[in-house]
Design an enzyme around this catalytic site. Structure first.
Site, PDB file in Angstrom:
ATOM      1  N   ASP A   1      20.457 -41.146  54.338  1.00 18.00           N
ATOM      2  CA  ASP A   1      19.093 -41.197  55.184  1.00 18.00           C
ATOM      3  C   ASP A   1      18.948 -42.735  55.048  1.00 18.00           C
ATOM      4  O   ASP A   1      18.197 -43.286  53.796  1.00 18.00           O
ATOM      5  CB  ASP A   1      18.223 -40.213  54.192  1.00 18.00           C
ATOM      6  CG  ASP A   1      16.743 -40.126  54.143  1.00 18.00           C
ATOM      7  OD1 ASP A   1      16.571 -41.214  54.897  1.00 18.00           O
ATOM      8  OD2 ASP A   1      16.365 -40.653  52.849  1.00 18.00           O
ATOM      9  N   TYR A   2      20.143 -43.455  55.571  1.00 16.43           N
ATOM     10  CA  TYR A   2      19.836 -44.572  55.191  1.00 16.43           C
ATOM     11  C   TYR A   2      19.131 -45.266  56.752  1.00 16.43           C
ATOM     12  O   TYR A   2      19.516 -46.266  56.680  1.00 16.43           O
ATOM     13  CB  TYR A   2      21.193 -45.203  55.595  1.00 16.43           C
ATOM     14  CG  TYR A   2      22.161 -45.103  53.489  1.00 16.43           C
ATOM     15  CD1 TYR A   2      21.203 -44.657  52.963  1.00 16.43           C
ATOM     16  CD2 TYR A   2      23.227 -45.191  53.500  1.00 16.43           C
ATOM     17  CE1 TYR A   2      21.828 -45.104  51.563  1.00 16.43           C
ATOM     18  CE2 TYR A   2      24.294 -45.760  52.801  1.00 16.43           C
ATOM     19  CZ  TYR A   2      23.589 -44.881  51.279  1.00 16.43           C
ATOM     20  OH  TYR A   2      23.842 -45.083  50.417  1.00 16.43           O
TER      21      TYR A   2
END
Length: 862
Positions: free
Chosen positions: A536-537
């Protein structure tokens, strides 16, 4: 007394030894096993009233202090977690009643009346007292050391860089703020200098306005937030609230001028409920020749107008449309029925027949409404009479509330460019992450760029939909109209933590900065910040555009902050790195059906945290710190980019991000950046799904009403359980500091200074003002006066800092969490104001509120 104390020591010691043995079996430190045995032995000696208990405990404390210094150095908070319990127990043992309890009674007398002096008591108590005193001296010494700090002075490192001689004249008056980052470049920098480092401590509250909009209403998702950065145009401030009201205030007095309620649809499947800001189109001013093609924007709003009538009917000044409005969109769009029965802004009234200038408001039900900044009337000349754009047109997987734009749209001379957010980790059947450009006059669709179908940018014909589940852009974009490019920060395809079915096109543009041609929507270049993102970067922050002197040349640059802590400095013409970027090996071994990228990009300018070790673990006491050590060894962790796993993986930095949507502030004259890095570890655990309907990770039970079941990943083989890496008492398992302010020279790539920021006053059960350095969300703002302002730390303060050194110059207590980005402007009275929004953030649990606060220096008597 001695026997009761002895039992307590035995119980504590046995518990410590048992947990220490568990830690040792996992490959951890032997200290806790030995310390537990020594504590239990001390308890046994106390029960026998033996003075040897004092000698043994003095030795335990001495060895523990030496071990603690060996592990973490002279650093107060890590030392306190290791020694606090031992120190308190040692103090108990040297108190007078323990001395009396250990003395032996005379033979034939009542113990309570007559006791003898026990041989060796004085030396034993003296030895323990000496070790306690030495431990106290060690503690006091650690108060004056801050090993994580970097001291420096930006001014001493580099002289000011004069503006380029061919730089265009500013199009925005110095005292105004026309976009989220003040301009489309996203610098969050003001040329105002009335407030300076020498006088900022004189700031006082000038006025406060309360919107009346506070989170906690029925149907609100957890992440209901007041994150807005207002605009300032003329003598007006324009802002939006979490529940989507648009408000105009007098910038000098704070009095409300008008208010618009878009009456959003109900029963929405919202993950976020927020509005980070509005966008502004200035009125065009015809050129002297009268040629409309050469018209220039007029960056001013008309004088104050009466507040419009209540929704329902037009007024003399704001007549209702004479023809029934249609739904917004191009000619092709109008061939399709609206995907949802959305409210129509022009039917809610009042309306303006035309709007020379416009405000654009994205709504939670998937619209973008055009308003007249003079009076809040809906622009009837926009959206084919509807006053709005319908973002659900051609959208797959229609689910009200599951798609909308949480961030302000991009405005250029001829386009409104819109991205949107989709539900994170709800399913594999979400909406498209398409980026769309609409005609700024009519609202007609001009082009669409869908990362799942990137080559076809022409408006879709009737009957077609965009690529489902393609990567989206939920954050703020930037624009350079001279180069003809808009810069889009992209996320990745849901689910975030498992990517076994992503297409080649999706992989190419996930977690990237993408430069799109303004005329065609086609990709000019892209730069990927994470390969095959499983963490979830998303690229969370607005790209900041600034011209930098590098290598003897003035280069148009783009600075991109990331969740993993990089500041990528790129040539915004080509996407090529201006500061070196290297590919570093990454941990391997993804979950079943997935893979990991062999390397990941790392910038020469990085706030990447040091890898976690067992020594990094922390807690309020040695017991919860020990629990964190055990958890550390039980979870998978191989450094940054450790893949999520069924075992459970430590993700550090976590998806909260080193940097998030608040981004950074940049001084374009010096090439300096003011940054606010945050460090929090998370735990990501994949939970195997048995079917596509069962709830696997909803700890609080099924979601209420229409709210979505997040992290279930329906349609994928795994759900995802994600939470901060916390101790049993609810503290981060990693040692503080967790939040900093830092100054950067962008030209050299040096972090010149870095200081912990914020206290735990609003995070602990007791209002303790310990300056531990706390996380933050929300961005900073800089001024030409050499002062930066930041309110995002998770204590309720707004603070001012010296940009050159990071020294805190001023602070004020806020009535609620300040998780928004401040801005500054000039009022009609000639004073410079600093404006802060204090409304709290649902995900971080900061205090909710509805305050808009303006600060200024005292007025000078005339």
């Amino acid at each position: 007394m001695a026997r009761v104390t002895g039992v307590l020591f035995i119980l504590l010691g046995l518990a410590l030894a048992a947990a220490g043995g568990w830690l040792l079996s996992l490959g951890g430190s032997v200290y806790y096993l030995l310390a537990g045995l020594a504590m239990a032995a001390t308890g046994a000696l106390l029960r026998r009233r033996s003075v040897a208990a004092l000698w043994l405990y003095a030795l335990l404390l001495l060895v523990s202090a030496a071990w603690a210094v060996w592990e973490v150095g002279v650093d107060w908070w890590p030392l306190a977690a290791r020694l606090d319990v031992l120190f308190v127990l040692g103090l108990w043992l040297v108190l007078p009643w323990m001395r009396r309890a250990l003395e032996q009674p005379r033979v034939g007398t009542r113990p309570s009346l007559t006791r003898t002096r026990t041989p060796g008591m004085a030396p034993a108590r003296g030895a323990l007292g000496f070790v306690l005193a030495a431990s106290a001296v060690l503690a006091v010494a650690s108060w004056f050391r801050n090993p994580q700090a970097i001291d420096g002075n930006l001014q001493a490192r580099a002289a000011a860089t004069p503006a380029a001689t061919d730089a265009p004249a500013p199009t925005i008056p110095p005292g105004e703020w026309h976009a989220y980052g003040r301009t489309g470049e996203g610098q969050r920098y003001s040329p105002l200098s009335q407030i300076a480092a020498t006088n900022v401590d004189g700031l006082k509250l000038a006025w406060e306005y309360q919107t009346g909009d506070v989170r906690g209403k029925p149907g609100d998702p957890e992440e209901t937030t007041f994150e807005v950065t207002p605009l300032k145009i003329g003598n007006r401030l324009f802002l939006c609230t979490p529940h989507q009201s648009v408000i105009a205030l007098d910038a000098t007095t704070g009095k409300q001028v008008w208010r618009f309620d878009p009456q959003i649809a109900g029963d929405l499947a919202l993950q976020h409920l927020t509005c980070r800001g509005l966008s502004y189109q200035a009125a065009a001013v015809p050129a002297a020749s009268g040629n409309a093609a050469t018209a220039q924007p007029q960056p001013a709003v008309a004088a104050a107008a009466p507040e419009p009538a209540r929704p329902g009917a037009g007024t003399a000044a704001n007549p209702a449309p004479t023809t029934a409005p249609t739904d917004a969109g191009s000619t092709q769009d109008n061939a399709n029925a609206s995907a949802l029965p959305l409210p129509v802004a022009a039917r809610q009234g009042p309306t303006a027949p035309s709007c020379p200038a416009k405000l654009f408001m994205p709504t939670a039900d998937g619209r973008v409404i055009a308003l007249n900044p003079d009076n809040g009337a809906v622009c009837a000349d926009f959206g084919r009479g509807s006053g709005q754009i319908d973002l659900w047109r051609h959208m797959p997987n229609v689910r009200p509330g599951a798609y909308y734009s949480t961030s302000p749209v991009v405005v250029t001379a001829r386009l409104v460019i819109v991205g949107g957010t989709v539900l994170d980790n709800a399913s594999t059947k979400e909406q498209s992450g398409v980026i769309r450009a609409f005609d700024i006059r009519t609202g007609d669709l001009v082009w669409n760029w869908d990362s799942g179908n990137p080559e076809d940018t022409a408006p879709l014909p009737p009957g077609r939909t965009y690529t489902p589940n393609s990567p989206n852009s939920w954050s703020i974009s930037s624009v350079d109209e001279t180069l003809g490019l808009v810069y889009i920060p992209m996320g990745n395809q849901p689910p975030d933590q498992w990517g076994g079915r992503r297409s080649e096109a999706v992989e190419r543009y996930s977690s990237s900065v993408v430069a799109l041609d303004l005329a065609t929507g086609r990709v000019r270049w892209h730069f990927q910040t994470v390969h095959h993102d499983l963490w979830d970067y998303d690229v969370p922050a607005q790209p900041t555009l600034v011209d930098l002197d590098m290598g003897g040349q003035r280069v148009p640059a783009l600075v991109q902050p990331t969740k993993q802590g990089e500041l990528f400095v790129l040539d915004r013409r080509t996407g090529q790195p201006l500061l070196p970027v290297t590919e570093v090996p990454a941990p391997q071994g993804a979950a079943e059906g997935d893979h990991t990228a062999p390397t990941q990009p790392r910038s020469a300018l990085s706030f990447e945290p040091a890898p976690l070790t067992e020594r990094s673990m922390w807690g309020a006491t040695m017991f919860d710190q020990l629990a964190c050590r055990i958890a550390f060894h039980r979870l998978r962790y191989e450094g940054r980019f450790t893949p999520p796993s069924e075992q459970g993986s430590i993700i550090y930095p976590g998806n909260f991000g080193v940097f998030n949507w608040g981004g950074i502030a940049v001084d374009p004259q010096h090439g300096w950046a003011f940054t606010t890095p945050t460090y929090l570890a998370f735990v990501s655990k994949l939970v195997r799904r048995h079917d596509e309907t069962t709830l696997m990770v909803q700890e609080g039970g099924p979601p209420k009403g229409s709210l979505p079941a997040l992290n279930e990943n329906f349609g994928a083989p795994f759900a995802a359980s994600m939470k901060p890496f916390m101790s049993p008492v609810g503290l981060p398992c990693q040692a503080p500091p967790w939040g900093y302010v830092a100054g950067v020279d962008l030209r050299s790539g040096q972090v010149v200074w870095k200081h912990r920021n914020g206290t735990v006053r609003d995070l602990s059960p007791l209002p303790l003002p310990f300056k531990m350095g706390v996380p933050g969300i929300g961005g900073p703002m800089m001024t030409a006066g050499g002062v930066a302002f930041y309110s995002g730390a998770l204590d309720n303060y707004v603070r001012a800092y010296d940009v050159r050194t990071g020294r805190q110059l001023w602070q004020d207590r806020l009535p609620a969490g300040g998780q928004a980005t401040p801005m500054t402007y000039t009022g009609e009275d000639g004073r410079q104001y600093v404006l802060v929004v204090a409304g709290g953030h649902g995900s971080t649990g900061t205090k909710p509120g509805d305050s808009v606060r303006a600060y200024a220096l005292p007025a000078v008597p005339q």
